[in-house]
Write a protein that holds these residues in place. Structure first.
Motif, PDB file in Angstrom:
ATOM      1  N   GLY A   1       0.850  -1.279   0.059  1.00  0.00           N
ATOM      2  CA  GLY A   1       0.035   0.132   0.044  1.00  0.00           C
ATOM      3  C   GLY A   1       1.076   1.202   0.039  1.00  0.00           C
ATOM      4  N   ALA A   2       1.887   1.227   0.745  1.00  0.00           N
ATOM      5  CA  ALA A   2       2.790   2.041   0.819  1.00  0.00           C
ATOM      6  C   ALA A   2       3.495   2.460  -0.541  1.00  0.00           C
ATOM      7  CB  ALA A   2       3.762   2.063   1.783  1.00  0.00           C
ATOM      8  N   ILE A   3       3.916   1.351  -1.320  1.00  0.00           N
ATOM      9  CA  ILE A   3       4.437   1.538  -2.548  1.00  0.00           C
ATOM     10  C   ILE A   3       3.541   2.062  -3.494  1.00  0.00           C
ATOM     11  CG2 ILE A   3       5.593  -0.163  -4.353  1.00  0.00           C
ATOM     12  CD1 ILE A   3       7.319   0.360  -2.112  1.00  0.00           C
ATOM     13  N   ALA A   4       2.377   1.765  -3.538  1.00  0.00           N
ATOM     14  CA  ALA A   4       1.364   2.510  -4.198  1.00  0.00           C
ATOM     15  C   ALA A   4       1.297   3.818  -4.056  1.00  0.00           C
ATOM     16  CB  ALA A   4       0.082   1.751  -4.113  1.00  0.00           C
ATOM     17  N   ALA A   5       1.332   4.384  -2.629  1.00  0.00           N
ATOM     18  CA  ALA A   5       1.218   5.760  -2.582  1.00  0.00           C
ATOM     19  C   ALA A   5       2.395   6.356  -3.143  1.00  0.00           C
ATOM     20  CB  ALA A   5       1.293   5.854  -0.909  1.00  0.00           C
ATOM     21  N   ILE A   6       3.606   5.867  -3.129  1.00  0.00           N
ATOM     22  CA  ILE A   6       4.783   6.465  -3.615  1.00  0.00           C
ATOM     23  C   ILE A   6       4.670   6.546  -5.267  1.00  0.00           C
ATOM     24  CG2 ILE A   6       7.023   5.819  -3.929  1.00  0.00           C
ATOM     25  CD1 ILE A   6       7.209   4.668  -1.129  1.00  0.00           C
ATOM     26  N   PHE A   7       4.340   5.391  -5.927  1.00  0.00           N
ATOM     27  CA  PHE A   7       4.036   5.391  -7.182  1.00  0.00           C
ATOM     28  C   PHE A   7       3.225   6.584  -7.782  1.00  0.00           C
ATOM     29  CE2 PHE A   7       4.909   0.921  -8.937  1.00  0.00           C
ATOM     30  CZ  PHE A   7       6.149   1.186  -8.484  1.00  0.00           C
TER      31      PHE A   7
END
Length: 391
Positions: A83-89
């Motif tokens: 979920g954090a990686i999605a937010a960073i993307f």
């Protein structure tokens, strides 16, 4: 008299499956009375289902993992990390939402397959392998969020996944028309599916319940679906979270009940040695189940991040335990080989209903944890007692 006798016999034989539905009904009725109807209000039921979404998705995958006699403790922080990686993307790399979501889901599959590799190929016990994964993803989540602590997501399309509702094309008596239509479609599909299943059993001379009992079952379930649809349509209608949850359940229910893959999964769970001797690749099934679990972890992370509209350092905390609890309360057997994804969803709703009802009554968080733990213990004791009786 014969009808009542058949009803008692049906409940007794299928007590594992029907018990959770009875428990959910009792819980909802009790909280409705204690809160003067507030528990069953449109707003509360809608919020309850939305809050259940990301755990319910995990519970579906966890059910299959437990069915093949394994466990996955990494799913909580794996969901938080992805979920954090999605937010960073979305925020730092500028990747559009229609690319971010597939990338994160594929990442989840890869992570799940790696867990499957450790378990199936290397032979590491799933408890140890997933515990290592939990620690790794916990650290990875802290690493990617340590600069800001919280990553705010401002993409309206992405956030709608966790907070948005299907459009209200029109209102009928204050009810969302599209939600009513969707509820009617679900009822029709349920009736068609049950009728087709009954015809198939009759074709091969399998035992089926009487026509009267069958009709009662169709009316009862259809009435429940209609009532829930009516309640939700009275607020903002079905949320995208609920739509996604229902689609996941429908797809996995079909895969586990109507496909060769599903039969192989339950065969492996019932007796891995016998499944191997019959030509089923136990390693392949392990890869598939853990890969599926990884994908659903990614989806859970997406739903949670979209609901909060941000990624936080604590995302994913205790998700895995909530998913395991939902699976066991929903009827999955600790011995493997038994459990339905539909039951896990009911289990997730049971646990969420307990939390929601106790919050409305002002029950302290300490007592809430103890009560939920007691419910889980009772579910497992019930499973053990049922297996002993059948043995």
């Amino acid at each position: 008299m014969n009808f009542m006798k058949e009803a008692r016999s049906l409940v007794k034989v299928n007590i594992r499956e029907y018990g959770m539905y009875i428990a959910l009904f009792v819980i909802m009725l009790t909280f409705s009375i204690l809160t003067d109807g507030l528990f069953m209000s449109s707003r509360n039921i809608s919020n309850l289902l939305d809050a259940t979404g990301y755990i319910a998705v995990l519970a579906v995958g966890m059910t299959l993992v437990i069915v093949i006699r394994h466990i996955d403790l990494s799913v909580g922080f794996a969901a938080g990390f992805m979920g954090a990686i999605a937010a960073i993307f979305l925020t730092q790399l500028g990747v559009p939402v229609y690319l971010t979501i597939p990338i994160i889901l594929v990442m989840g599959v890869v992570i799940g397959m790696f867990n499957g590799f450790l378990v199936a190929q290397i032979g590491i016990p799933s408890f140890v392998a997933s515990l290592a994964g939990m620690l790794i993803f916990r650290g990875a989540l802290l690493r990617v969020t340590e600069d800001t602590g919280t990553i705010i997501v401002k993409d309206a399309g992405f956030n709608a996944i966790g907070n948005g509702f299907i459009p209200a094309i029109a209102k009928v008596g204050g009810l969302n028309l599209l939600s009513l239509i969707l509820g009617a479609v679900v009822i029709v599909l349920f009736l068609y599916g049950e009728a087709a299943k009954r015809r198939s059993k009759l074709k091969y001379n399998f035992e089926v319940i009487s026509n009267r009992m069958f009709a009662l079952k169709l009316v009862f379930v259809s009435a429940i679906i209609a009532y829930i649809t009516y309640i939700i349509a009275g607020y903002n209608g079905f949320s995208w979270t609920v739509i996604i949850m229902v689609l996941i359940v429908a797809v996995y229910h079909f895969l586990t009940t109507q496909t060769v893959l599903g039969r192989h999964i339950y065969a492996v769970g019932s007796n891995p040695e016998a499944a191997h001797l019959s030509g089923i690749s136990v390693k392949k099934i392990t890869y598939v189940v853990f890969g599926s679990m990884g994908m659903l972890s990614a989806l859970s992370g997406i739903l949670f991040t979209a609901r909060l509209q941000s990624a936080t350092t604590t995302a994913g905390t205790l998700f895995e335990l909530d998913a395991i609890a939902a699976a066991y309360v929903g009827g999955v057997s600790a011995a493997g080989g038994v459990g339905k994804v539909t039951g896990s969803i009911i289990g997730a709703i049971v646990m969420a209903s307990l939390s929601s009802g106790m919050n409305l009554l002002g029950v302290g968080i300490s007592y809430q944890y103890m009560i939920r733990g007691a419910v889980l213990a009772i579910a497992v004791v019930f499973d053990v007692m049922t297996r002993k009786k059948r043995a």
